[in-house]
Design a protein around this motif. Structure first.
Motif, mmCIF file in Angstrom:
data_model
loop_
_atom_site.group_PDB
_atom_site.id
_atom_site.type_symbol
_atom_site.label_atom_id
_atom_site.label_comp_id
_atom_site.label_asym_id
_atom_site.label_seq_id
_atom_site.Cartn_x
_atom_site.Cartn_y
_atom_site.Cartn_z
ATOM 1 N N GLY A 116 0.825 -1.195 0.000
ATOM 2 C CA GLY A 116 0.000 0.000 0.000
ATOM 3 C C GLY A 116 0.863 1.249 0.000
ATOM 4 N N ASP A 117 0.236 2.408 -0.287
ATOM 5 C CA ASP A 117 0.982 3.657 -0.324
ATOM 6 C C ASP A 117 0.550 4.625 0.761
ATOM 7 O OD1 ASP A 117 -1.499 4.464 -1.196
ATOM 8 O OD2 ASP A 117 -0.841 4.957 -3.246
ATOM 9 N N GLY A 118 -0.324 4.215 1.664
ATOM 10 C CA GLY A 118 -0.742 5.065 2.759
ATOM 11 C C GLY A 118 -1.899 5.966 2.428
ATOM 12 N N SER A 119 -2.441 5.872 1.221
ATOM 13 C CA SER A 119 -3.594 6.682 0.851
ATOM 14 C C SER A 119 -4.865 5.995 1.324
ATOM 15 C CB SER A 119 -3.615 6.901 -0.663
ATOM 16 O OG SER A 119 -3.795 5.660 -1.341
ATOM 17 N N ALA A 120 -5.968 6.770 1.230
ATOM 18 C CA ALA A 120 -7.248 6.186 1.649
ATOM 19 C C ALA A 120 -7.640 5.018 0.747
ATOM 20 C CB ALA A 120 -8.334 7.263 1.638
ATOM 21 N N ALA A 121 -7.313 5.142 -0.526
ATOM 22 C CA ALA A 121 -7.671 4.074 -1.461
ATOM 23 C C ALA A 121 -6.755 2.870 -1.337
ATOM 24 C CB ALA A 121 -7.644 4.617 -2.890
ATOM 25 N N ASN A 122 -5.527 3.060 -0.914
ATOM 26 C CA ASN A 122 -4.551 1.966 -0.830
ATOM 27 C C ASN A 122 -3.760 2.110 0.459
ATOM 28 O OD1 ASN A 122 -3.001 -0.253 -1.509
ATOM 29 N ND2 ASN A 122 -1.642 0.896 -2.884
ATOM 30 N N PRO A 123 -4.358 1.854 1.600
ATOM 31 C CA PRO A 123 -3.679 2.062 2.887
ATOM 32 C C PRO A 123 -2.534 1.074 3.080
ATOM 33 C CG PRO A 123 -5.747 0.909 3.208
ATOM 34 C CD PRO A 123 -5.713 1.302 1.765
ATOM 35 N N LEU A 124 -1.616 1.426 3.984
ATOM 36 C CA LEU A 124 -0.534 0.517 4.340
ATOM 37 C C LEU A 124 -1.113 -0.673 5.089
ATOM 38 C CD1 LEU A 124 2.249 2.992 5.559
ATOM 39 C CD2 LEU A 124 2.222 1.660 3.444
ATOM 40 N N ARG A 125 -0.594 -1.908 4.800
ATOM 41 C CA ARG A 125 -1.074 -3.122 5.447
ATOM 42 C C ARG A 125 0.004 -4.179 5.316
ATOM 43 N NH1 ARG A 125 -3.227 -2.209 0.595
ATOM 44 N NH2 ARG A 125 -3.401 -3.908 -0.921
ATOM 45 N N ALA A 126 -0.103 -5.240 6.137
ATOM 46 C CA ALA A 126 0.871 -6.331 6.109
ATOM 47 C C ALA A 126 0.798 -7.078 4.779
ATOM 48 C CB ALA A 126 0.619 -7.289 7.259
#
Length: 642
Positions: free
Chosen positions: A439-449
């Motif tokens: 993920g990139d930390g955005s709302a659409a692509n949050p950071l995750r394991a």
């Protein structure tokens, strides 16, 4: 005076007068001798004055009224230069003091002079607007704004300038007369410098005079006296009035009058001593034509006596930089430079005057980025103060003015990635994530394991509760994920032959004894170092096992036991038997025995060490035995626990 003494007869003619006889030819070996012709009459004596000595003759030449000749120095009442004679005659001799010489000087523009003390000073003008004054240290002072002031020394005056010319640090100009410490003639400089000015006292001059023949001199008082010879037959003494006295000749003796010069007086004797041609003694003061210091003798001799005038002394002084001096009048004045731009001059009252500098005008000029301000009036008590404020545009631009200066600070809004880099400049981190994340930390692509094997439910694999048995946890202090340290295990194996050499004929030992073939204990040793398992977090445990194979030769009456003596970490020795013959065989024999011992330990602290020692040992009860061979096959296993 007459000077006719030499090797040859004197060419002067000496004729005997009435009542006298003359013998000799005037040579050094046969001088003229003038003798009274007898009759006991008084010798006639007359005196002749000179331009500088006034003689007085008193007495009749008899024993009751002897001749007394006295002389007084004549001081010229009207010296040829037209001034006043600076020499005086006192009860102790001729003198000239500083007070007499001081009247020879006067002051004009830019200078002050006190004839009563000899003090010379700078005269500061009292004209309105004069910026020059006398500073707190006595120097000439002109505050800031005046022209550049520089010191220029001369050979006779040392000029100093200090300060920067500001009101807080004004120029300070001082001057000191330079006295030569080593005068060119090699003597001592008689001129002194004291808190009241230059001086030359009688005590300083007295050391320049000494006494010659016929005189005595006290340099401490300046008193000059006639010195009487102590030779036998001398008839000269001091009379009751302090003058020289020689009693008249008696009984037809001869009166001889001879001239005796001194370094300062030339004495002349004329006459034959008769009534018709009496002795005439005259004297003239001797003025040194070439004084020892190489200069010109300032003392003059005129028809009226000795003199020393102001005009004679004035030539001893010259003017250096910043001073003018008129030797004709003795007038000293300040010298104003004629260099272009010089603002210093002589004021209307004759003092040194420097006008106030033109006023400085300061104005504030703003720019598009700076608002300038000028306060103050430009005086020493209220100086100009120039300040400025940076202008920040009212539009949104990220720049703000803080109490410590301009500031650009990143927004504190959630999700803002703008920060400061290692070089203290604004920095936006790149769009990358670390290992194990996606993920990139955005709302659409949050950071995750990011699991390598995809996603699966805990219950699909394990029947126990994940909250109780899962080992993955998050540290609330650091925000880091963690799992318990890994478990580790290790093992080691030893195989040893101990009997090298063979231990023979072992008799009763009285208990268990460790065998020492070759002098060294036979032992199986496991030494586990700290952190042997590579884990400093968990406790650990161990198991050890030693198997023995023993070749024994025994006598017919031998009874004995075989085994190991165990020791852990240097602790107590513990017996571990493995084989034994407790009833004698009745005949000698050779047999092999085998057996094992084991030890274990649990809960050893993390990173601790371990030292296990199995010593080869026997207990011989009766008879004798020989250990032909003893092999140990040993293993140790270690593992983390908990």
């Amino acid at each position: 005076m007459s000077k006719c003494c030499g090797v040859s007869p004197c060419n002067c003619r000496v004729t005997a007068g009435t009542g006298t006889t003359v013998t000799g030819n005037g040579s050094a070996a046969n001088p003229y001798v003038v003798s009274a012709a007898g009759g006991g009459g008084a010798t006639a004596i007359a005196v002749t004055d000179s331009e500088t000595i006034d003689f007085d003759l008193t007495g009749t030449g008899t024993a009751g009224d002897p001749y007394e000749i006295t002389g007084s120095v004549i001081l010229d009442p009207a010296p040829p230069g037209g001034g006043s004679n600076l020499l005086h005659e006192g009860p102790n001799g001729v003198y000239a003091e500083c007070a007499d010489v001081r009247t020879c000087f006067s002051a004009t523009d830019g200078a002050t002079y006190d004839a009563s003390t000899g003090e010379i000073g700078a005269k500061v003008s009292t004209d309105a607007g004069n910026q020059t004054s006398i500073g707190s240290d006595g120097g000439i002072y002109t505050p800031a704004g005046s022209p550049l002031v520089q010191a220029q020394d001369s050979t006779t005056v040392d000029v100093t300038v200090s300060g920067t010319g500001t009101a807080a640090d004004p120029y300070e100009v001082g001057a000191a007369v330079i006295l030569d410490p080593t005068p060119p003639q090699g003597g001592t400089n008689l001129i002194g410098s004291g808190p009241e000015g230059l001086y030359l006292e009688c005590a300083d001059v007295r050391g320049c005079i000494s006494a010659g023949e016929g005189a005595s001199y006290d340099p401490a008082t300046g008193v000059v006296e006639a010195r009487l010879s102590t030779d036998a037959g001398n008839s000269v003494s001091f009379g009751s009035d302090g003058g020289l006295y020689a009693p008249p000749a008696s009984g037809g003796g001869t009166t001889i009058v001879q001239a005796k010069d001194s370094p300062t007086v030339d004495v002349t004797v004329n006459g034959t001593g008769s009534a018709a041609d009496p002795y005439k003694v005259s004297a003239a003061v001797i003025l040194d034509p070439t004084p020892p210091q190489g200069g010109t003798n300032l003392i003059g001799s005129g028809p009226e006596g000795l003199y020393l005038e102001c005009a004679d002394v004035r030539g001893c002084f010259t003017a250096g930089d910043g001073i003018t001096y008129d030797q004709a009048t003795g007038e000293i004045a300040a010298k104003i430079s004629g260099d272009a731009g010089n603002q210093t001059k002589i004021g209307t009252d004759g003092g040194i005057f420097t006008p106030a500098p033109a006023a400085t005008v300061l104005q504030a000029a703003d720019t598009t980025t700076l608002n300038a301000t000028v306060t103050g009036t430009g005086t020493a008590s209220d100086p100009y103060v120039v300040s400025g404020d940076v202008i920040v545009a009212p539009e949104q631009n990220g720049v703000e003015a803080s109490p410590s200066g301009l500031l650009v600070a990143p927004s504190s809004d959630t999700g803002n990635r703008l920060a400061f880099g290692a070089d203290n400049r604004l920095y936006v981190p790149p769009d990358t994530v670390g290992c194990g994340l996606q993920g990139d930390g955005s709302a659409a692509n949050p950071l995750r394991a990011k699991p390598a094997a995809g996603s699966a439910a805990w219950a699909a694999t394990w029947s126990c509760a994940d909250s109780q048995y899962s080992t993955l946890k998050c540290d609330p202090n650091t925000g880091s994920l963690w799992t318990p340290p890994e478990h580790y295990t290790a093992a080691d194996h030893l195989y040893q032959e101990h009997m090298n050499p063979v231990v023979s004929n072992i008799g009763p030992t009285g208990g268990w004894a460790i065998l020492t073939p070759g002098g060294n204990p036979a032992v199986v040793a496991f030494d586990v170092p700290a952190n042997f398992l590579g884990n400093q977090c968990r406790q650990w445990s161990y198991t050890s096992h030693v198997h023995a194979s023993i070749d024994v030769s025994a006598s017919s009456t031998a009874t004995f036991e075989l085994g190991y003596i165990y020791q852990e970490d240097g602790g107590a020795l513990q017996t571990r038997p493995i084989e034994g013959v407790l009833t004698a065989f009745g005949s000698a024999r050779r047999e092999r025995y085998a057996g094992s011992v084991s030890e274990a330990g649990f809960g050893k602290p993390a990173s601790s060490t371990l030292a296990l020692h199995y010593f080869v040992a026997v207990r011989v009860i009766a008879g004798t035995i020989t250990i032909n061979s003893w092999t140990s096959d040993a293993t140790i296993h270690t593992t983390t626990q908990g």
